[in-house]
Scaffold this active site. Structure first.
Site, PDB file in Angstrom:
ATOM      1  N   THR A  18      -6.755  81.702   6.636  1.00 33.10           N
ATOM      2  CA  THR A  18      -8.101  81.367   6.155  1.00 33.10           C
ATOM      3  C   THR A  18      -9.130  82.374   6.640  1.00 33.10           C
ATOM      4  O   THR A  18     -10.125  82.629   5.963  1.00 33.10           O
ATOM      5  CB  THR A  18      -8.472  79.943   6.624  1.00 33.10           C
ATOM      6  OG1 THR A  18      -7.571  79.033   6.008  1.00 33.10           O
ATOM      7  CG2 THR A  18      -9.883  79.556   6.252  1.00 33.10           C
ATOM      8  N   SER A  64      -0.337  81.001   6.157  1.00 39.15           N
ATOM      9  CA  SER A  64       0.706  80.854   7.190  1.00 39.15           C
ATOM     10  C   SER A  64       1.618  79.656   6.970  1.00 39.15           C
ATOM     11  O   SER A  64       2.662  79.554   7.595  1.00 39.15           O
ATOM     12  CB  SER A  64       0.090  80.817   8.586  1.00 39.15           C
ATOM     13  OG  SER A  64      -0.419  79.543   8.900  1.00 39.15           O
ATOM     14  N   THR A  97      -4.252  79.145  10.651  1.00 33.43           N
ATOM     15  CA  THR A  97      -4.176  78.114  11.695  1.00 33.43           C
ATOM     16  C   THR A  97      -2.935  77.230  11.569  1.00 33.43           C
ATOM     17  O   THR A  97      -2.517  76.606  12.532  1.00 33.43           O
ATOM     18  CB  THR A  97      -5.410  77.182  11.640  1.00 33.43           C
ATOM     19  OG1 THR A  97      -5.454  76.553  10.359  1.00 33.43           O
ATOM     20  CG2 THR A  97      -6.701  77.932  11.894  1.00 33.43           C
ATOM     21  N   ASP A  98      -2.366  77.171  10.341  1.00 25.29           N
ATOM     22  CA  ASP A  98      -1.364  76.120  10.096  1.00 25.29           C
ATOM     23  C   ASP A  98      -0.061  76.305  10.875  1.00 25.29           C
ATOM     24  O   ASP A  98       0.566  75.316  11.262  1.00 25.29           O
ATOM     25  CB  ASP A  98      -1.080  76.006   8.591  1.00 25.29           C
ATOM     26  CG  ASP A  98      -2.214  75.294   7.859  1.00 25.29           C
ATOM     27  OD1 ASP A  98      -3.049  74.665   8.544  1.00 25.29           O
ATOM     28  OD2 ASP A  98      -2.267  75.367   6.624  1.00 25.29           O
TER      29      ASP A  98
HETATM   30  C1  SIN Z   1      -3.152  79.327   6.862  1.00 28.30           C
HETATM   31  O1  SIN Z   1      -2.631  78.757   7.819  1.00 28.30           O
HETATM   32  O2  SIN Z   1      -2.842  80.495   6.511  1.00 28.30           O
HETATM   33  C2  SIN Z   1      -4.168  78.631   6.020  1.00 28.30           C
HETATM   34  C3  SIN Z   1      -4.949  77.650   6.768  1.00 28.30           C
HETATM   35  C4  SIN Z   1      -5.798  78.224   7.855  1.00 28.30           C
HETATM   36  O3  SIN Z   1      -5.742  79.383   8.239  1.00 28.30           O
HETATM   37  O4  SIN Z   1      -6.626  77.429   8.381  1.00 28.30           O
END
Ligand code: SIN
Length: 325
Positions: A18, A64, A97-98
């Site tokens: 993100t 991710s 974050t995922d």
């Molecule tokens: C991801 O994990 O690539 C998408 C979600 C995020 O980064 O919060």
């Protein structure tokens, strides 16, 4: 070598997420596409990086949730190469974050670097009215340049989390990570670090497990380890289906991690099937589906526990263990 850390050069590796996301509307914080903006453009928005000698590489550009072995291999290889450069003080990785907690765990398990490897991220896309990525990247740089910093950490919303403890616990807020009972390692305030506990364990030189790293880099697939929950109404059908399923491209089923209830308890009907899997040579490990705490070991445990690891990290730990067996 890695511990001759006299340089102040930083490396920034981009993998997507993100933090590199783009939405069509500035007020849209959820309907964006992750992994769109080049890491060099993210870096250009952070004043703290302007004065710092820097190498920037785009290792991947993914959401991710779609993490695959080939991206982990490319990332682990670039991290190891840069750690070996005496002039490099630390490495910053932009990531979604995922699954950031899984990548952080993997890198810490394989490398235990004596220099900082700082993963950072964002909950709002780069196009947001108020994106959180630039501040997180700036804080990550402060951590990576800190003279005592070492090990793999995640920096987000002004807090520094160790790779072993960090977990994403919130779907939306810009501070979505917790480190459970251990708590955050510290915080970053106006580029100053305030530490609450020691940095993650590091080797004094080189890479913690060079053979393990090489095996990961050489692997066509990680050993197949599936993850499931024990829940009200659980039965053994999923396990029996897995046992009866022909090998996939990742080979035959090698392990199962169960996110058990409470202190790692498992529904009796599921336990019967897991014991059957174990008898057939499948490694079974029990973690807890509780967001906090660990499985507290006790006599008469029907299955081995995950030694405090969350279900997703226990899955990775078992896959690495089987890769090295
Ligand atoms: C991801 O994990 O690539 C998408 C979600 C995020 O980064 O919060």
């Amino acid at each position: 070598m890695e511990n001759e850390n006299q340089g102040r050069r930083l490396v920034v590796l981009g993998t997507g997420g993100t933090i590199a996301g783009r939405a069509t509307q500035a007020n849209d914080n959820v309907g964006y596409v992750a992994g769109q903006v080049a890491v060099s453009d993210l870096v250009a928005k952070v004043p703290a990086l302007a004065a710092c000698p820097l190498d920037v590489e785009q290792v991947a550009q993914i959401n991710s949730k779609d993490m695959v072995l080939s991206v982990w291999q490319a990332l682990a290889m670039r991290v190891a190469v840069h750690l070996d450069r005496p002039e490099v003080a630390g490495i910053v990785i932009t990531h979604g974050t995922d699954t950031i907690e899984e990548t952080a765990f993997l890198l810490q398990a394989l490398l235990r670097p004596s220099k900082p490897v700082v993963l950072t991220c964002a909950m709002r896309p780069a196009t947001a009215l108020v994106p959180d990525g630039p501040q997180n990247l700036s804080d990550a740089v402060a951590v990576a340049l800190h003279p005592q910093a070492c090990g793999v950490v995640v920096v987000c919303a002004g807090r520094i989390h160790g790779a072993l403890d960090v977990a994403k616990v919130h779907t939306y807020r810009t501070d979505p990570f917790e480190s459970g009972d251990a708590g955050a390692l510290g915080c970053v305030e106006e580029a100053q670090l305030r530490l609450f506990r020691p940095w993650p364990p590091a080797v004094s030189q080189g890479t913690h497990d060079p053979a393990g790293l090489q095996r990961l880099l050489d692997a066509a697939e990680l050993p197949r380890v599936e993850l499931m929950f024990s829940h009200a109404g659980s039965d053994g059908e999923l396990v029996r289906a897995l046992l009866g399923h022909p090998p996939t491209s990742a080979g035959r089923l090698r392990g199962i991690v169960v996110a058990g209830t409470g202190n790692g308890t498992v529904h009796d009907d599921l336990l019967v099937a897991l014991k059957q899997a174990q008898a057939g040579g499948v490694h079974v490990v029990v973690a807890s589906r509780c967001a906090q705490g660990r499985v507290v070991p006790h006599d008469g445990q029907p299955l081995p526990d995950s030694a405090g690891l969350s279900p997703v990290k226990a899955r990775l730990a078992l896959a690495l263990q089987l890769l090295n067996a």
